[in-house]
Each structure stands twice: as C-alpha cells, then as structure tokens.
Design a protein around this motif. Structure first.
Motif, PDB file in Angstrom:
ATOM      1  N   PHE A  43       0.814  -1.325   0.126  1.00  0.00           N
ATOM      2  CA  PHE A  43      -0.008   0.110   0.057  1.00  0.00           C
ATOM      3  C   PHE A  43       0.719   1.273  -0.087  1.00  0.00           C
ATOM      4  CE2 PHE A  43      -2.383  -3.495   2.203  1.00  0.00           C
ATOM      5  CZ  PHE A  43      -3.637  -3.540   1.084  1.00  0.00           C
ATOM      6  N   SER A  44       0.278   2.424  -0.457  1.00  0.00           N
ATOM      7  CA  SER A  44       1.095   3.521  -0.617  1.00  0.00           C
ATOM      8  C   SER A  44       1.555   3.890   0.621  1.00  0.00           C
ATOM      9  CB  SER A  44       0.391   4.579  -1.399  1.00  0.00           C
ATOM     10  OG  SER A  44      -0.660   4.831  -0.743  1.00  0.00           O
ATOM     11  N   ASN A  45       0.957   3.808   1.765  1.00  0.00           N
ATOM     12  CA  ASN A  45       1.375   4.354   2.937  1.00  0.00           C
ATOM     13  C   ASN A  45       2.216   3.543   3.669  1.00  0.00           C
ATOM     14  OD1 ASN A  45      -0.460   2.286   3.553  1.00  0.00           O
ATOM     15  ND2 ASN A  45      -1.678   3.209   5.246  1.00  0.00           N
ATOM     16  N   ASP A  46       2.661   2.499   3.251  1.00  0.00           N
ATOM     17  CA  ASP A  46       3.733   1.617   3.868  1.00  0.00           C
ATOM     18  C   ASP A  46       5.082   1.804   3.496  1.00  0.00           C
ATOM     19  OD1 ASP A  46       1.903  -0.169   4.974  1.00  0.00           O
ATOM     20  OD2 ASP A  46       1.838  -1.953   3.355  1.00  0.00           O
ATOM     21  N   SER A  47       5.253   2.578   2.270  1.00  0.00           N
ATOM     22  CA  SER A  47       6.528   2.901   1.988  1.00  0.00           C
ATOM     23  C   SER A  47       6.339   4.150   1.196  1.00  0.00           C
ATOM     24  CB  SER A  47       7.055   1.854   0.910  1.00  0.00           C
ATOM     25  OG  SER A  47       8.244   2.393   0.518  1.00  0.00           O
ATOM     26  N   PRO A  48       7.165   5.177   1.412  1.00  0.00           N
ATOM     27  CA  PRO A  48       6.930   6.620   0.793  1.00  0.00           C
ATOM     28  C   PRO A  48       7.292   6.312  -0.693  1.00  0.00           C
ATOM     29  CG  PRO A  48       8.487   6.527   2.348  1.00  0.00           C
ATOM     30  CD  PRO A  48       8.204   5.107   2.550  1.00  0.00           C
ATOM     31  N   LEU A  94      25.292  17.428  12.752  1.00  0.00           N
ATOM     32  CA  LEU A  94      24.541  15.944  13.254  1.00  0.00           C
ATOM     33  C   LEU A  94      24.823  16.238  14.642  1.00  0.00           C
ATOM     34  CD1 LEU A  94      26.082  13.373  10.972  1.00  0.00           C
ATOM     35  CD2 LEU A  94      23.729  14.295  10.826  1.00  0.00           C
ATOM     36  N   PRO A  95      23.745  15.644  15.482  1.00  0.00           N
ATOM     37  CA  PRO A  95      23.858  15.534  16.777  1.00  0.00           C
ATOM     38  C   PRO A  95      25.142  14.544  17.132  1.00  0.00           C
ATOM     39  CG  PRO A  95      21.563  15.192  16.110  1.00  0.00           C
ATOM     40  CD  PRO A  95      22.506  14.971  15.027  1.00  0.00           C
ATOM     41  N   SER A  96      25.530  14.753  18.396  1.00  0.00           N
ATOM     42  CA  SER A  96      26.537  14.106  18.737  1.00  0.00           C
ATOM     43  C   SER A  96      26.503  12.447  18.960  1.00  0.00           C
ATOM     44  CB  SER A  96      27.157  14.566  20.171  1.00  0.00           C
ATOM     45  OG  SER A  96      26.084  14.074  21.113  1.00  0.00           O
ATOM     46  N   GLY A  97      27.308  11.870  18.226  1.00  0.00           N
ATOM     47  CA  GLY A  97      27.084  10.205  18.379  1.00  0.00           C
ATOM     48  C   GLY A  97      26.421   9.804  16.854  1.00  0.00           C
ATOM     49  N   ALA A  98      25.790  10.729  16.300  1.00  0.00           N
ATOM     50  CA  ALA A  98      25.094  10.312  14.992  1.00  0.00           C
ATOM     51  C   ALA A  98      25.999  10.307  13.897  1.00  0.00           C
ATOM     52  CB  ALA A  98      23.768  11.508  14.946  1.00  0.00           C
ATOM     53  N   TYR A  99      25.359   9.738  12.893  1.00  0.00           N
ATOM     54  CA  TYR A  99      26.272   9.526  11.673  1.00  0.00           C
ATOM     55  C   TYR A  99      25.300   9.250  10.421  1.00  0.00           C
ATOM     56  CZ  TYR A  99      25.807   4.699  12.764  1.00  0.00           C
ATOM     57  OH  TYR A  99      25.595   3.269  13.024  1.00  0.00           O
ATOM     58  N   ARG A 100      25.657   9.604   9.229  1.00  0.00           N
ATOM     59  CA  ARG A 100      24.902   9.360   8.084  1.00  0.00           C
ATOM     60  C   ARG A 100      24.882   7.864   7.377  1.00  0.00           C
ATOM     61  NH1 ARG A 100      23.027  14.308   6.505  1.00  0.00           N
ATOM     62  NH2 ARG A 100      24.584  16.091   7.005  1.00  0.00           N
ATOM     63  N   GLY A 101      23.898   7.392   7.033  1.00  0.00           N
ATOM     64  CA  GLY A 101      24.116   6.150   6.516  1.00  0.00           C
ATOM     65  C   GLY A 101      22.933   6.000   5.372  1.00  0.00           C
ATOM     66  N   ARG A 102      22.719   4.695   4.864  1.00  0.00           N
ATOM     67  CA  ARG A 102      21.424   4.411   3.871  1.00  0.00           C
ATOM     68  C   ARG A 102      21.093   3.197   4.403  1.00  0.00           C
ATOM     69  NH1 ARG A 102      22.522   0.881  -0.017  1.00  0.00           N
ATOM     70  NH2 ARG A 102      24.336  -0.087  -0.075  1.00  0.00           N
ATOM     71  N   VAL A 103      19.790   2.709   3.844  1.00  0.00           N
ATOM     72  CA  VAL A 103      19.130   1.524   4.196  1.00  0.00           C
ATOM     73  C   VAL A 103      19.985   0.316   3.091  1.00  0.00           C
ATOM     74  CG1 VAL A 103      16.920   0.231   3.928  1.00  0.00           C
ATOM     75  CG2 VAL A 103      17.104   2.585   4.711  1.00  0.00           C
ATOM     76  N   SER A 104      20.227  -0.770   3.837  1.00  0.00           N
ATOM     77  CA  SER A 104      20.885  -1.715   2.882  1.00  0.00           C
ATOM     78  C   SER A 104      20.031  -2.823   2.531  1.00  0.00           C
ATOM     79  CB  SER A 104      22.134  -1.975   3.517  1.00  0.00           C
ATOM     80  OG  SER A 104      22.048  -2.603   4.816  1.00  0.00           O
ATOM     81  N   TRP A 105      19.089  -2.994   3.298  1.00  0.00           N
ATOM     82  CA  TRP A 105      17.940  -3.978   3.100  1.00  0.00           C
ATOM     83  C   TRP A 105      17.167  -3.801   1.755  1.00  0.00           C
ATOM     84  CZ3 TRP A 105      17.710  -8.852   5.028  1.00  0.00           C
ATOM     85  CH2 TRP A 105      16.579  -9.439   4.939  1.00  0.00           C
ATOM     86  N   ALA A 106      17.129  -4.826   0.795  1.00  0.00           N
ATOM     87  CA  ALA A 106      16.507  -4.448  -0.399  1.00  0.00           C
ATOM     88  C   ALA A 106      15.133  -4.233  -0.460  1.00  0.00           C
ATOM     89  CB  ALA A 106      16.691  -5.783  -1.216  1.00  0.00           C
ATOM     90  N   GLU A 107      14.210  -4.673   0.520  1.00  0.00           N
ATOM     91  CA  GLU A 107      12.876  -4.607   0.440  1.00  0.00           C
ATOM     92  C   GLU A 107      12.489  -3.150   1.236  1.00  0.00           C
ATOM     93  OE1 GLU A 107      13.559  -8.154   1.600  1.00  0.00           O
ATOM     94  OE2 GLU A 107      13.716  -8.544  -0.383  1.00  0.00           O
ATOM     95  N   ILE A 122       5.110   3.750  11.825  1.00  0.00           N
ATOM     96  CA  ILE A 122       4.778   4.948  11.492  1.00  0.00           C
ATOM     97  C   ILE A 122       5.150   5.510  10.171  1.00  0.00           C
ATOM     98  CG2 ILE A 122       4.840   5.824  13.957  1.00  0.00           C
ATOM     99  CD1 ILE A 122       7.544   6.685  13.630  1.00  0.00           C
ATOM    100  N   GLY A 123       5.607   4.598   9.324  1.00  0.00           N
ATOM    101  CA  GLY A 123       6.109   4.903   8.029  1.00  0.00           C
ATOM    102  C   GLY A 123       7.158   3.716   7.288  1.00  0.00           C
ATOM    103  N   GLY A 124       7.772   4.193   6.491  1.00  0.00           N
ATOM    104  CA  GLY A 124       8.765   3.239   5.776  1.00  0.00           C
ATOM    105  C   GLY A 124       9.853   4.079   5.298  1.00  0.00           C
ATOM    106  N   VAL A 125      10.824   3.081   5.002  1.00  0.00           N
ATOM    107  CA  VAL A 125      12.259   3.795   4.651  1.00  0.00           C
ATOM    108  C   VAL A 125      12.663   2.658   3.213  1.00  0.00           C
ATOM    109  CG1 VAL A 125      14.673   4.437   4.987  1.00  0.00           C
ATOM    110  CG2 VAL A 125      12.792   4.291   6.796  1.00  0.00           C
ATOM    111  N   ALA A 126      12.639   3.504   2.169  1.00  0.00           N
ATOM    112  CA  ALA A 126      13.237   2.534   1.007  1.00  0.00           C
ATOM    113  C   ALA A 126      14.380   2.062   0.962  1.00  0.00           C
ATOM    114  CB  ALA A 126      12.767   3.528  -0.204  1.00  0.00           C
TER     115      ALA A 126
END
Length: 174
Positions: A43-48, A94-107, A122-126
């Motif tokens: 559904f469209s609200n599962d993944s932006p 960035l806040p202290s201790g935070a770092y940039r990343g990306r989603v590596s899970w294919a789904e 509350i949402g999804g990440v592609a």
C-alpha cells in the motif's frame, strides 16, 4: 459363465478405483492451491517510495495528465532526456554520536514508534534511502533514525543499514 461374472466384478472394482483415484487427485490439487499464501499487498502508506514512483495522473485526486512539451510522446532524435536539477540541502550539523547512513535491506524497512516488533508502524524507508542514525537501543537490536531531508524519526531493526563515508562517492542504486 464364470469368466463373465469375473469380468463384471473386476470391471466394477476398476471403475470404483478410477473414480476414487480421480476424486483424491482433484481434492489434493485444490488443497495444495489453497495452502499457498497470496502475495503481500503493498500500500502507498507502507513505503513512501511507492507513492513517489507512481506515474503522474494516477494519484487519487489528480486529473488526467495533459500533454505538454515535456510529456509529449514526440521527440526529436537529437534530444536526450534531462533530469531536473535537484536542490542540494546544506548539510546540517549532526547530533553528537549520530552519523549518516543508508538502508541496505533490499525490501526497505518499516519505521516504528518504539524499538520492538509489536510497536506501531509510522512509515517506511526505501532501499538505498539516505538516513541519519541517531542512536541504538540498549540491547543493540534497534537503531533510532531520522530520514534525511525531513524531521521524521523512528526505529528500525539494526543490521539493515550501513554507514556512508562522506569522503567516498556514493554507490549506484541497484
């Protein structure tokens, strides 16, 4: 006379065996077909990304797309499709201790309100979406993230993201 009676009895049992065998085969076929789970609907609200990938004019509330020079089906042989320039947001500290990343899970991942499997989605990440990893849960099984370019925060399962080295060029999407 005896051979005629024997033929009749053998024929009768053979007919019963064929009917029973056929009935069992049909029953097994239908039981196996009902045992296969259907594909999970998306559904469209599962993944932006699902809503973002839909062609113009297919979103609810949108009218039919109009043919403009940009969407015309006619094109000259020398023209090449160009991508509109994207605004590059200035990187916020960035806040202290935070770092940039990306989603590596294919789904892609489900964004949850709390660090557990039963928490509200509350949402999804592609896949390959840029994120900021803010912290980890006490048991290190969950990561609190913020979607890059928005203020939406939530929890995702640890191990499905990877740190992005900002000095290296980005990996191409697959």
């Amino acid at each position: 006379m005896l051979s005629g009676l024997t033929k009749f009895i053998l024929g009768f049992f053979l007919a019963i065996a064929v009917l029973v065998g056929g009935g069992v085969a049909v029953a097994l076929y239908f039981m196996n077909r009902t045992g296969i789970p259907p594909a999970k609907p998306v559904f469209s609200n599962d993944s932006p990304s699902v809503k973002a990938q839909a062609p113009k004019g297919t979103q609810p509330g949108e009218g039919k797309p109009s043919l403009t020079p940009e969407t015309s089906t006619k094109s000259s042989p020398t023209s090449t499709p160009t991508e509109s320039p994207k605004a590059t947001p200035s990187p916020k500290p960035l806040p202290s201790g935070a770092y940039r990343g990306r989603v590596s899970w294919a789904e892609g991942l489900s964004l949850r309100s709390q660090p557990n499997q039963e928490a509200e989605k509350i949402g999804g990440v592609a896949f390959n979406q840029k994120i900021i990893i803010l912290s980890k849960s006490e048991d290190k099984a969950w990561q609190k993230i913020r979607l890059e370019g928005s203020e939406q925060e939530g929890w995702v399962k640890a191990g499905n993201t990877e740190k992005v080295d900002e000095q290296q060029p980005e990996k191409p999407e697959q």
